[in-house]
Write an enzyme that holds these catalytic residues in place. Sequence first.
Site, short mmCIF file in Angstrom:
data_model
loop_
_atom_site.label_atom_id
_atom_site.label_comp_id
_atom_site.label_asym_id
_atom_site.label_seq_id
_atom_site.Cartn_x
_atom_site.Cartn_y
_atom_site.Cartn_z
CG LEU A 253 -2.13 -0.89 1.26
CD1 LEU A 253 -2.78 -0.86 2.63
CD2 LEU A 253 -3.13 -0.50 0.18
CG ASP A 254 -0.20 4.66 -2.28
OD1 ASP A 254 -0.63 5.46 -1.43
OD2 ASP A 254 -0.89 4.21 -3.22
CB ALA A 255 3.37 6.85 1.85
#
Length: 321
Positions: free
Chosen positions: A185-187
Amino acid sequence: MSNERRGGSRRDQQGNQHGSQRGNQQGRPQGGKPGRQGGKPQGGKPGRPAGARGGAARTPANDRRRRPARPAEPPVDVHVEGGVRLQKVLAQAGLGSRRACEELIATGHVEVDGQIVTELGVRVDPATAVVHVDGLRIQLDQEKVTLALNKPLGVVSTMDDPKGRPTVADLVRNRDERLFHVGRLDADSEGLLLLTNDGELANRLSHPRYGIAKTYLVTVEGEVFPRICKQLVRGVELEDGVAKMDSVHVVQQIDDLAMLEVVLHEGRNRIVRRMFEAVGHPVTRLVRTRIGPIPLGDLKPGRTRVLGRTELGTLMSAVDL
């Protein structure tokens, strides 16, 4: 009474006599119902030839063409000399007391390496045996663990970041196991991540062959019409190829923001955000709420929980383990 009617009666009597004679020829006692030999008495509908009911009559030629029955495969001996008693292994895996596990074995609920085991003296190697109880895979290796994590915003999905940003490793520093994350999951996204030290499970969960679906709750800009949902399911052209969602439906529409639940198998980088941008609806918030059979539930951001036996068994079954 007219001659015509008397003649008809005589014909009926003759028909009954003929039927009685045919019944006697077939060995039926006189006075019983007239037997049938290839059809009804004269004057009725033609009868069905013998052997026609239910298909063609069986002949020796047909029997010769039938395949011989396969011999039953001999059972595989799953007993490992010097191993651990199966009921003890099951009890250590949390299936109940040793006496309860003995009952499971005796009643045929336990399968070892594809074989139903009902003998209480069987010993297995917990490190190599594949054990199912009522079709559910049981993790016997007590050193393996799988966690669910609710990743907060601003945390990157890596165990080490050269830029010094917060990582998921920071959230599990209290664990002794060497864990690695499944998927990313991206930031700017939040929600469910799985962490495990089971390499085979992690590889299968990440492999597109097993098609593990992921569910997201997405908030986007603008009003999302049904045609947009259909377009996302049919497929959207991106710079690295066409991407499709399994399902899309609007949960809530408030002014110029829409909340949608989407399901997809795609695992490409930032795929959900890129798809919505391609149809003119930039994402303002993205939360992953489920991976396969594992829900995020009410897990708070930054917290973890160990998957229970049933959850883990269901997850392993989803990837044919």
